[in-house]
Motif scaffolding. Structure first.
Motif, short mmCIF file in Angstrom:
data_model
loop_
_atom_site.label_atom_id
_atom_site.label_comp_id
_atom_site.label_asym_id
_atom_site.label_seq_id
_atom_site.Cartn_x
_atom_site.Cartn_y
_atom_site.Cartn_z
N GLY A 197 0.74 -1.25 0.37
CA GLY A 197 0.28 -0.13 0.29
C GLY A 197 0.21 1.30 -0.22
N PHE A 198 1.77 1.26 0.45
CA PHE A 198 2.87 2.58 0.61
C PHE A 198 3.55 2.82 -0.40
CE2 PHE A 198 1.91 1.56 5.34
CZ PHE A 198 1.77 2.47 5.77
N VAL A 199 4.31 1.46 -0.88
CA VAL A 199 4.74 1.26 -2.29
C VAL A 199 3.73 2.19 -3.42
CG1 VAL A 199 5.24 0.20 -4.26
CG2 VAL A 199 6.57 -0.57 -1.78
N ALA A 200 2.57 1.77 -3.40
CA ALA A 200 1.44 2.41 -4.61
C ALA A 200 1.81 3.52 -4.30
CB ALA A 200 0.17 1.87 -4.74
N LEU A 201 1.22 3.93 -3.24
CA LEU A 201 0.77 5.61 -2.87
C LEU A 201 1.94 6.55 -2.91
CD1 LEU A 201 -0.19 7.85 -1.27
CD2 LEU A 201 0.35 7.39 1.19
N ALA A 202 3.42 6.06 -2.90
CA ALA A 202 4.60 6.57 -2.86
C ALA A 202 4.72 6.85 -4.32
CB ALA A 202 5.76 5.51 -2.29
N GLU A 203 4.26 6.27 -5.23
CA GLU A 203 4.39 6.13 -6.44
C GLU A 203 3.24 6.32 -7.59
OE1 GLU A 203 4.92 1.65 -8.31
OE2 GLU A 203 7.04 2.12 -7.19
N GLY A 204 2.73 6.89 -6.58
CA GLY A 204 1.34 8.09 -7.12
C GLY A 204 0.80 7.27 -8.04
N ARG A 205 0.22 5.75 -7.79
CA ARG A 205 0.01 5.05 -8.45
C ARG A 205 -1.57 4.06 -7.58
NH1 ARG A 205 1.21 -0.09 -7.56
NH2 ARG A 205 3.32 -0.26 -7.10
N ALA A 240 -5.23 3.89 -6.09
CA ALA A 240 -6.29 4.06 -6.73
C ALA A 240 -7.25 4.23 -5.47
CB ALA A 240 -7.61 2.36 -7.17
N LEU A 241 -9.00 5.41 -5.10
CA LEU A 241 -8.90 6.13 -4.13
C LEU A 241 -9.61 5.05 -3.20
CD1 LEU A 241 -10.79 9.29 -5.45
CD2 LEU A 241 -8.63 8.83 -4.11
N PRO A 242 -9.88 3.84 -4.08
CA PRO A 242 -10.28 3.04 -2.73
C PRO A 242 -9.59 2.34 -2.16
CG PRO A 242 -11.26 2.01 -4.44
CD PRO A 242 -10.80 3.27 -4.87
N ASP A 243 -8.27 1.88 -2.90
CA ASP A 243 -7.72 1.31 -1.79
C ASP A 243 -6.48 2.18 -0.90
OD1 ASP A 243 -7.50 -1.01 -3.33
OD2 ASP A 243 -5.90 -1.04 -4.54
N TYR A 244 -6.83 3.25 -1.43
CA TYR A 244 -6.03 4.69 -0.63
C TYR A 244 -6.66 4.45 0.48
CZ TYR A 244 -5.43 9.02 0.76
OH TYR A 244 -4.34 10.33 1.39
N ALA A 245 -7.95 4.55 0.25
CA ALA A 245 -9.29 4.81 2.27
C ALA A 245 -9.18 3.44 2.71
CB ALA A 245 -10.84 4.42 1.76
N VAL A 246 -8.87 2.69 1.70
CA VAL A 246 -8.44 1.55 3.17
C VAL A 246 -6.95 1.47 3.65
CG1 VAL A 246 -7.55 -1.19 3.20
CG2 VAL A 246 -9.83 -0.45 1.92
#
Length: 196
Positions: free
Chosen positions: A25-33, A35-41
């Motif tokens: 989750g943090f890798v996806a966030l750091a790379e700017g990729r 998705a909003l539902p995953d960000y909410a999780v």
């Protein structure tokens, strides 16, 4: 220049810190990729952890004598605001955290929580691809805002004050290590409640 107590904390917890950077989750966030539902999780997980940690820290006496104002450092309300903006539920289970025994262990735990604000500000910018400009949806990552630098310096000064007491440095390291371990465990188990 870093103080001796903070340097000892960093050296003792560096491996755990690096592992956390590799969580999906943090890798996806750091790379700017992300998705909003995953960000909410991810935010829900953060809320479960930080709400539990704030509760543990509130139960510790003596942090004020080190210059720590816990009320000013709380960030769970920012997580709730982000989840509300995303339309996601903020009803989450609390992370199982070990008991914090005294101010030195609490300072170790606070080192983990406050240290996370440093990288979080960069993560807030990584959301530019999925969120509109401004603070909406990223208040938690922005953290203390304009007070960020002063809050971190005050935390570091408190760590050094605490670290001069006999045995306190070892207790701080134990508190930081236990907090990192609890964080890692919390983010590697399936979510206990469905995202709303």
């Amino acid at each position: 220049m870093d103080g001796a107590a903070r340097a000892a904390l960093r050296a003792a917890t560096d491996a755990a810190h690096q592992r956390l950077h590799g969580l999906p989750g943090f890798v996806a966030l750091a790379e700017g990729r992300i998705a909003l539902p995953d960000y909410a999780v991810l935010l829900r997980r953060m809320l479960g952890f930080h709400a539990a940690l704030e509760s543990r820290l509130d139960a510790v006496e003596g942090l004020d004598t080190l210059g720590i104002d816990l009320a000013a450092r709380r960030r769970t309300h920012l997580l709730r605001a982000d989840l509300d903006w995303l339309g996601a539920s903020a009803a989450v289970p609390l992370a199982p955290l070990p008991e914090i025994r005294g101010p030195a262990e609490a300072m170790g735990a606070l080192y983990v929580a406050e240290g996370s604000t440093l990288g979080a500000r960069q993560l807030a910018r990584a959301l530019d691809a999925v969120l509109p400009p401004g603070e909406a949806g990223r208040r938690f990552l922005i953290g203390h805002g304009e007070r960020h630098g002063a809050m971190w310096r005050d935390c570091c000064a408190a760590i050094e004050r605490c670290g001069v007491e006999p045995g306190a440095r070892d207790a701080m390291i134990a508190g930081a290590a236990a907090t990192f371990a609890a964080f890692e465990a919390w983010f590697t188990v399936p979510e206990a409640v469905p995202a709303a």
